[in-house]
Design a protein around this motif. Structure first.
Motif, short mmCIF file in Angstrom:
data_model
loop_
_atom_site.label_atom_id
_atom_site.label_comp_id
_atom_site.label_asym_id
_atom_site.label_seq_id
_atom_site.Cartn_x
_atom_site.Cartn_y
_atom_site.Cartn_z
N LYS A 102 0.80 -1.22 0.00
CA LYS A 102 0.00 0.00 0.00
C LYS A 102 0.84 1.28 0.00
CE LYS A 102 -3.72 -0.22 2.46
NZ LYS A 102 -4.73 -0.16 3.52
N ARG A 103 1.85 1.36 0.82
CA ARG A 103 2.61 2.60 0.97
C ARG A 103 3.32 3.00 -0.33
NH1 ARG A 103 6.78 3.13 5.79
NH2 ARG A 103 6.06 1.02 5.82
N GLY A 104 3.98 2.06 -0.98
CA GLY A 104 4.69 2.35 -2.22
C GLY A 104 3.75 2.72 -3.35
N VAL A 105 2.65 2.01 -3.46
CA VAL A 105 1.68 2.30 -4.51
C VAL A 105 1.03 3.66 -4.25
CG1 VAL A 105 -0.46 1.54 -5.62
CG2 VAL A 105 1.29 -0.13 -5.00
N TYR A 106 0.76 3.97 -3.00
CA TYR A 106 0.17 5.26 -2.66
C TYR A 106 1.14 6.40 -3.00
CZ TYR A 106 -1.95 9.07 -0.07
OH TYR A 106 -2.50 10.28 0.28
N LEU A 107 2.42 6.22 -2.74
CA LEU A 107 3.41 7.24 -3.08
C LEU A 107 3.45 7.46 -4.59
CD1 LEU A 107 5.58 9.21 -2.26
CD2 LEU A 107 7.20 7.31 -2.23
N ALA A 108 3.43 6.40 -5.37
CA ALA A 108 3.40 6.54 -6.83
C ALA A 108 2.13 7.26 -7.26
CB ALA A 108 3.49 5.16 -7.49
N TYR A 109 1.01 6.93 -6.63
CA TYR A 109 -0.27 7.59 -6.93
C TYR A 109 -0.16 9.10 -6.71
CZ TYR A 109 -5.00 9.30 -6.07
OH TYR A 109 -6.14 10.05 -6.09
N ILE A 110 0.39 9.50 -5.57
CA ILE A 110 0.52 10.92 -5.24
C ILE A 110 1.41 11.63 -6.27
CG2 ILE A 110 1.52 12.53 -3.54
CD1 ILE A 110 -1.13 11.40 -2.67
N TYR A 111 2.51 10.99 -6.64
CA TYR A 111 3.43 11.59 -7.62
C TYR A 111 2.73 11.79 -8.97
CZ TYR A 111 7.08 11.95 -11.09
OH TYR A 111 7.84 12.36 -12.15
N VAL B 26 8.10 17.04 -12.00
CA VAL B 26 8.00 17.42 -10.59
C VAL B 26 9.43 17.47 -10.08
CG1 VAL B 26 7.12 16.76 -8.33
CG2 VAL B 26 5.75 16.29 -10.38
N SER B 27 9.84 18.61 -9.54
CA SER B 27 11.22 18.77 -9.09
C SER B 27 11.53 17.79 -7.97
CB SER B 27 11.46 20.20 -8.61
OG SER B 27 10.76 20.44 -7.42
N ASN B 28 12.80 17.51 -7.81
CA ASN B 28 13.23 16.57 -6.77
C ASN B 28 12.82 17.03 -5.37
OD1 ASN B 28 14.31 14.82 -8.62
ND2 ASN B 28 16.39 15.62 -8.43
N ILE B 29 12.96 18.32 -5.12
CA ILE B 29 12.58 18.82 -3.79
C ILE B 29 11.08 18.68 -3.57
CG2 ILE B 29 12.34 21.26 -4.45
CD1 ILE B 29 13.97 20.07 -1.21
N HIS B 30 10.31 18.89 -4.64
CA HIS B 30 8.86 18.74 -4.52
C HIS B 30 8.50 17.25 -4.34
CE1 HIS B 30 4.82 20.60 -5.83
NE2 HIS B 30 4.66 19.77 -4.85
N LYS B 31 9.24 16.37 -5.00
CA LYS B 31 9.02 14.93 -4.81
C LYS B 31 9.27 14.54 -3.35
CE LYS B 31 10.71 13.66 -9.35
NZ LYS B 31 11.80 12.97 -10.04
N PHE B 32 10.31 15.12 -2.77
CA PHE B 32 10.61 14.83 -1.38
C PHE B 32 9.47 15.30 -0.48
CE2 PHE B 32 12.74 15.79 2.69
CZ PHE B 32 13.21 14.53 2.98
N GLY B 33 8.96 16.50 -0.76
CA GLY B 33 7.83 17.01 0.00
C GLY B 33 6.59 16.14 -0.16
N LEU B 34 6.35 15.66 -1.37
CA LEU B 34 5.23 14.76 -1.61
C LEU B 34 5.39 13.47 -0.82
CD1 LEU B 34 4.73 15.14 -5.47
CD2 LEU B 34 3.23 16.01 -3.68
N MET B 35 6.62 12.97 -0.79
CA MET B 35 6.89 11.74 -0.05
C MET B 35 6.60 11.94 1.44
SD MET B 35 10.38 9.56 0.51
CE MET B 35 11.04 10.82 1.56
N LEU B 36 7.08 13.05 2.00
CA LEU B 36 6.85 13.30 3.42
C LEU B 36 5.36 13.44 3.72
CD1 LEU B 36 9.71 15.78 4.34
CD2 LEU B 36 9.51 13.36 4.92
N SER B 37 4.65 14.20 2.88
CA SER B 37 3.21 14.37 3.14
C SER B 37 2.46 13.06 2.94
CB SER B 37 2.63 15.47 2.25
OG SER B 37 2.66 15.10 0.89
N ALA B 38 2.89 12.23 1.99
CA ALA B 38 2.24 10.94 1.78
C ALA B 38 2.45 10.03 3.00
CB ALA B 38 2.79 10.26 0.52
N VAL B 39 3.65 10.05 3.55
CA VAL B 39 3.92 9.22 4.73
C VAL B 39 3.08 9.69 5.91
CG1 VAL B 39 5.69 8.64 6.44
CG2 VAL B 39 6.22 8.51 4.01
N VAL B 40 2.98 11.00 6.09
CA VAL B 40 2.18 11.53 7.19
C VAL B 40 0.71 11.15 7.01
CG1 VAL B 40 1.32 13.66 8.24
CG2 VAL B 40 3.76 13.39 7.77
N ARG B 41 0.19 11.34 5.78
CA ARG B 41 -1.21 10.97 5.52
C ARG B 41 -1.42 9.48 5.72
NH1 ARG B 41 -2.03 13.24 -0.07
NH2 ARG B 41 -0.34 14.61 0.28
#
Length: 79
Positions: A26-35, A58-73
């Motif tokens: 779930k976590r990996g697929v959700y991260l891909a979904y968000i990206y 999507v810039s690398n820094i924005h990808k990192f931010g997406l990853m952090l927000s996805a993990v929190v969600r």
């Protein structure tokens, strides 16, 4: 546009499918979904000529931010 509406509907349906995945996936697929959702949103803001003429990413820094927000969600809402 109809194509964009169809894609948005598919993203919504995909989120329901992600919720039914086993925890191990779930976590990996959700991260891909968000990206890819973010990339779709960026493409939707461009004209057809811009899409054809330039690289949209999507810039690398924005990808990192997406990853952090996805993990929190993921942790707080249990996706």
């Amino acid at each position: 546009m109809k194509i964009e509406a169809d894609i948005a509907a598919e993203f919504d349906a995909a989120l329901e499918g992600i919720r039914q995945l086993p925890l191990s996936s779930k976590r990996g697929v959700y991260l891909a979904y968000i990206y890819y959702r973010k990339l779709f949103d960026k493409i939707g803001k461009k004209t057809a000529a811009q899409v054809m003429a330039q690289r949209i990413r999507v810039s690398n820094i924005h990808k990192f931010g997406l990853m952090l927000s996805a993990v929190v969600r993921y942790k707080t809402r249990g996706i």
